[in-house]
Design a protein around this motif. Structure first.
Motif, mmCIF file in Angstrom:
data_model
loop_
_atom_site.group_PDB
_atom_site.id
_atom_site.type_symbol
_atom_site.label_atom_id
_atom_site.label_comp_id
_atom_site.label_asym_id
_atom_site.label_seq_id
_atom_site.Cartn_x
_atom_site.Cartn_y
_atom_site.Cartn_z
ATOM 1 N N THR A 291 85.298 -15.857 -33.807
ATOM 2 C CA THR A 291 84.732 -15.540 -32.614
ATOM 3 C C THR A 291 83.404 -16.403 -32.266
ATOM 4 O O THR A 291 82.603 -16.384 -33.130
ATOM 5 C CB THR A 291 84.425 -14.150 -32.188
ATOM 6 O OG1 THR A 291 85.819 -13.402 -32.728
ATOM 7 C CG2 THR A 291 84.431 -13.795 -30.772
ATOM 8 N N GLU B 3 87.872 -13.514 -24.988
ATOM 9 C CA GLU B 3 86.575 -13.975 -25.126
ATOM 10 C C GLU B 3 85.767 -14.424 -23.806
ATOM 11 O O GLU B 3 86.478 -15.107 -23.254
ATOM 12 C CB GLU B 3 86.663 -15.089 -26.172
ATOM 13 C CG GLU B 3 86.786 -14.903 -27.454
ATOM 14 C CD GLU B 3 86.609 -16.046 -28.503
ATOM 15 O OE1 GLU B 3 85.925 -17.044 -28.463
ATOM 16 O OE2 GLU B 3 87.358 -16.219 -29.479
ATOM 17 N N LYS C 32 83.414 -11.329 -27.443
ATOM 18 C CA LYS C 32 84.835 -10.587 -27.333
ATOM 19 C C LYS C 32 84.372 -9.445 -26.529
ATOM 20 O O LYS C 32 83.665 -8.705 -26.693
ATOM 21 C CB LYS C 32 85.528 -10.274 -28.334
ATOM 22 C CG LYS C 32 86.847 -11.269 -28.845
ATOM 23 C CD LYS C 32 87.644 -10.658 -29.860
ATOM 24 C CE LYS C 32 88.452 -11.636 -30.428
ATOM 25 N NZ LYS C 32 88.870 -11.173 -31.647
#
Lengths: 627, 267
Positions: free
Chosen positions: A514, A490, A532
């Motif tokens: 995420t 990330e 990501k």
């Protein structure tokens, strides 16, 4: 490279020196304690021997049997190891000795063997065993010997003996001195020393070899490949790649080296491109100036003639053509200047079909000469769109002329087709403006992706920080990463100017976990994307909710010689030409610039020997087609 | 005041000098010519002209140098600058150097005539007397634009608004010399303008076109609809009710340096 400057040799020397010091000290103390132990043993042995002599001669001493005492001393002294056995009386005179020559000699009390007790004025009577022994050499080049003295004390039996009475107040009657050879001990010690030293040397050599092996494997080899790579880069080979393996620091360096050369390559290509643009600018300036002066002559005289033509209708019409076409030439030259200076077109509402008809009328003669059949499939319901009619006409003319040049067979054919199409904005919409929450501009004109200014973001990976240039085409994901990321890592996004975080505090990505970055698009909401690495997810609610976008599509197809696949990406580059001396290589670059200035898109499909199709899409103003 | 010639044409290209001369003669003006800046400087010292037409790129002394030297003579003749290198930058540079207007090459009979006519009207109404030296006045005209405004030559003005936008309009003087407007060609919202690019085209009742360059670059966010309905608003109230566009300027700090603050015009 100097042998001693090598990193492996330096390491070996450093570790070797450390080992020598540590093992040297260890060996020294080890040998020291060994020799002490051995000497102690000999000392104990010698003491025992001297006690034995003392006890075995006791009776004979009392009986004063001198001959018997000598016999005992000689017998015991016959051993090679025993160098001397001597008995002194209190005055230092040798009374008995293994060596008969010594008898009667008087030893100086200051001498080494006596010194221990006689150092003080009043002689000592009792001594610990340690002080009674001494190690010395009989001759400078003979082996070491150990002497032990054993005082003979006065006893009742001595003072009351019949033969000769010693006065009872005397405590010490004499001294027994035994000297033992240490040759064997020394030999043992030197053997041990040799053994230890050789094992130390073997250990150092072994360590050096092991270090050398691993240094070669872990340092030498990767460093050599890096040196080879830098040399390659230095001579300009930017496509050189190092094989990436392992996960240690040097492997990271290799990866970041590869990344660097990739970036350098991209930057060099951009530099070449902008260099071309700069020379194009200079060329355009020169051409514009040179052409505009003769054009002034043509335009002023023809418009002057037109003024004076009076009622001559035929003449007037002809002159009007000259004036109109000269004015169009003026716009073309102005367009060249504008293109070189990246300025915008003069826009007005026009219909593409009319522009195409005008363009065809200009090239009709050329089509006739080349026996090319031109087919029009124009959609009559095409809406008017805002554009610069002169520039778009120039685009169409350029493309038709290119097609004419590409056709070299007899049954040449060009098809022009127009239509209205609807497309989802995903994957085609160009982001032209982007700001951080504090209003800083994120667009980077210096770093272009596919010719379009990219969105510059400051990014943090777990170990590094750098810049990412996001693809300005919504949903296309041809981002340029300035630093290395691990798969699925990330990324933290920040504004490169003020450093404010660009992560959305609430919204989550496709997996509902995420984090998501949010970039403000002025007047068009915000662009959301997955943080990501390698994750291809983007949302732009402004467009997603708005439904499809409307475009006017122009397709211009020919059955000419086509373009080889590897050349297709070059054709919009300035100065790229296949026409040799006939062309300047500017035509398609100008076409690309004009379409880009109209927020449109031009693409090309081509098959060698089959033909080429150019597709132009121009956005219909403010036209949103609902789903 | 006696004038030796109506117009002086300065250009190193004889075909241009010939063409311009023809058009001027057709309009009954007397003309004199020079094919270099240095010859022109000699001539302006000796003779008086109503209007000068000057090219930029010439050998020895170019158009900009000519302007500099000419202003040192304390003469107030309107100079029309022309150039084949017809970029917006050159137009702005010429206007900030005191040119009356910039005419891009190639120009047509009508374009040249209308510019000359405008210069002649200006010349007449400003009652320039070339015998009087006005030592302390760098610019010959009193322009009635308010003090917070900036102007590009004597053609257009810009005013920086508090909210970051800028208003653009045209100078009253320009409007006065074009005659009665028959049509205004305005740009539309969202179009981009550049400093020196066309801001407004006015077609006057004699069907000649007058092109006004923009004082600033930016994107148009609002067009004054009142002007579109009543053209005379520009003439009656050019600095307030008669503004043309509201723009979001793209590089206002740099571009203002190219403009003249109206406050400096006050005598």
């Amino acid at each position: 490279m100097d042998f001693f400057q090598k990193i492996g040799i330096k390491l070996i020397i450093a570790v070797g020196t450390t080992t020598v010091i540590i093992l040297g000290l260890f060996t020294y103390f080890n040998l020291e304690s060994q020799s002490k132990g051995l000497e102690k043993e000999v000392e104990r042995h010698a003491n025992q021997l001297s006690q034995t002599i003392k006890y075995s001669t006791r009776t004979d001493m009392l009986a004063n049997d001198r001959q018997h005492i000598l016999n005992i001393i000689n017998t015991i002294g016959s051993d090679d190891q025993i160098k001397k056995i001597r008995i002194f009386n209190k005055e230092g005179e040798i009374i008995y000795s293994k060596d008969s020559l010594d008898i009667g000699e008087i030893i100086d009390k200051e001498a080494e063997s006596c010194y221990v007790c006689h150092a003080a004025n009043e002689p000592l009577e009792k001594l610990p065993i340690k002080d009674r022994t001494r190690i010395f050499k009989l001759h400078p080049d003979s082996a070491r010997v150990m002497g032990i003295i054993n005082p003979i004390y006065n006893e009742e039996t001595c003072s009351t003996a019949a033969c000769h009475a010693h006065p009872s107040e005397k405590k010490v009657l004499g001294v027994l001195d035994v000297i033992i050879c240490l040759k064997e001990v020394d030999q043992q010690l030197s053997e041990n020393t040799l053994e230890l030293l050789s094992s130390v040397i073997v250990a150092i050599l072994g360590i050096s070899f092991i270090i050398g092996f691993f240094v070669r494997r872990w340092v030498d080899k990767p460093v050599r490949s890096l040196v080879e790579a830098t040399n390659n880069v230095a001579i300009g080979n930017l496509s050189f790649k190092i094989e990436e393996e392992g996960k240690d620091e040097l492997s990271v360096l290799k990866k970041s080296f590869n990344n660097m050369t990739k970036k350098l390559l991209e930057m060099r290509n951009q530099l070449v491109q902008s260099d071309k643009m700069a020379s194009l600018g200079r060329l355009a300036a020169g051409v514009a100036h040179e052409i505009n002066n003769p054009l002034t002559g043509v335009l002023t005289y023809s418009s002057f003639l037109l003024k004076r033509a009076g009622d001559n209708k035929e003449l007037k019409e002809d002159l009007e053509v000259i004036v109109r076409e000269t004015k169009r030439s003026r716009e073309i030259v102005k367009g060249l200047l504008d293109f070189a200076r990246q300025s915008t077109p003069k826009k007005g509402k026009s219909n593409i079909n009319d522009i195409i008809d005008n363009a065809i009328s200009v090239v009709t003669n050329q089509l006739k000469i080349s026996h090319i059949n031109l087919e029009k499939k124009l959609d009559p319901s095409l809406p008017d769109i805002t554009l610069d009619a002169n520039q778009i006409q120039q685009v169409i003319i350029n493309l038709i002329v290119n097609s004419i040049d590409a056709i070299n067979q007899s049954n040449g054919k060009i098809t022009i087709e127009t239509s209205t199409i609807e497309l989802m904005p995903y994957g085609i919409t160009q982001i032209r403006n982007a700001v951080c929450p504090k209003g800083h501009n994120l667009m980077d004109d210096d770093h272009k992706i596919d010719g379009m200014p990219s969105i510059k973001i400051k990014a943090h990976s777990t170990s590094n920080e750098g810049f990412i240039h996001l693809d300005p085409i919504y949903g296309r994901h041809e981002h340029h990463y300035g630093i290395h990321f691990d798969e699925d890592e990330e990324i933290k996004f920040h504004c490169p100017i003020c450093g404010i975080s660009l992560l959305d505090p609430i919204k989550k990505g496709p997996d509902n976990r995420t984090a998501v970055y949010a970039i403000q698009i002025p007047e068009m909401g915000e662009l959301l994307g997955c943080t990501k690495y390698q994750c291809k997810w983007q949302r732009w609610p402004f467009f997603d909710l708005g439904g499809r976008l409307g475009f006017v599509e122009i397709k211009l197809a020919d059955n000419g010689c086509g373009i080889p696949r590897e050349k297709v990406s070059d054709i919009f580059e300035p100065f790229y030409t296949t026409k040799g001396q006939k062309g300047t290589g500017l035509g398609l670059a100008i076409v690309w610039g004009i379409i880009d200035n109209h927020r449109g898109k031009i693409s090309v499909e081509s098959e060698p020997e089959k033909g080429t199709t150019f597709t132009i899409r121009l956005p219909i103003d403010n036209m949103r087609i609902k789903k | 005041m006696r004038y030796d010639f109506d117009i002086l044409v300065i250009d190193d290209e004889s075909v241009v000098v010939g063409a311009v001369s023809k058009i001027c003669k057709y309009n009954n003006f007397t003309i004199d010519t020079a094919n270099d800046g240095s010859i022109a400087l000699e001539k302006v010292k000796k003779f008086h002209y109503r209007v000068i037409i000057c090219d930029i790129m010439m050998p020895e002394i170019d158009g900009f140098q000519f302007l500099d030297e000419f202003w040192k003579e304390n003469k107030l003749t309107p100079i029309i600058v022309t150039s084949g290198f017809s970029t917006n930058e050159n137009a702005v540079k010429a206007l900030t150097n005191g040119a009356f207007d910039f005419l891009a090459k190639p120009f047509s009979f009508d374009e040249l005539s209308s510019t000359i006519n405008r210069a002649m009207r200006y010349h007449k109404s400003s009652k320039i007397d070339n015998n009087i030296s006005i030592a302390n006045l760098s610019h010959p005209l009193y322009v009635a634009c308010p003090s917070a405004y900036y102007r590009l030559g004597y053609l257009s003005w810009a005013k920086n608004e508090r909210d970051g936008t800028a208003l653009l309009g045209i100078i009253n003087l320009y409007y006065e010399f074009i005659g009665t407007p028959a049509e205004l060609i305005l740009l539309s919202v969202e179009s981009k303008v550049y400093q020196g690019s066309t801001l407004l085209t006015i077609i006057s009742d004699d069907s000649s076109e007058h092109v006004v360059p923009s004082p600033l670059s930016g994107t148009i966010v609002e067009v004054n609809e009142n002007v579109n309905q009543n053209y005379n608003l520009i003439g009656k109230d050019p600095y307030f009710g008669g503004w043309l566009y509201k723009i979001i300027p793209s590089d206002i700090e740099e571009e203002l340096k190219q403009l003249v603050p109206c406050s400096s015009d006050r005598v």
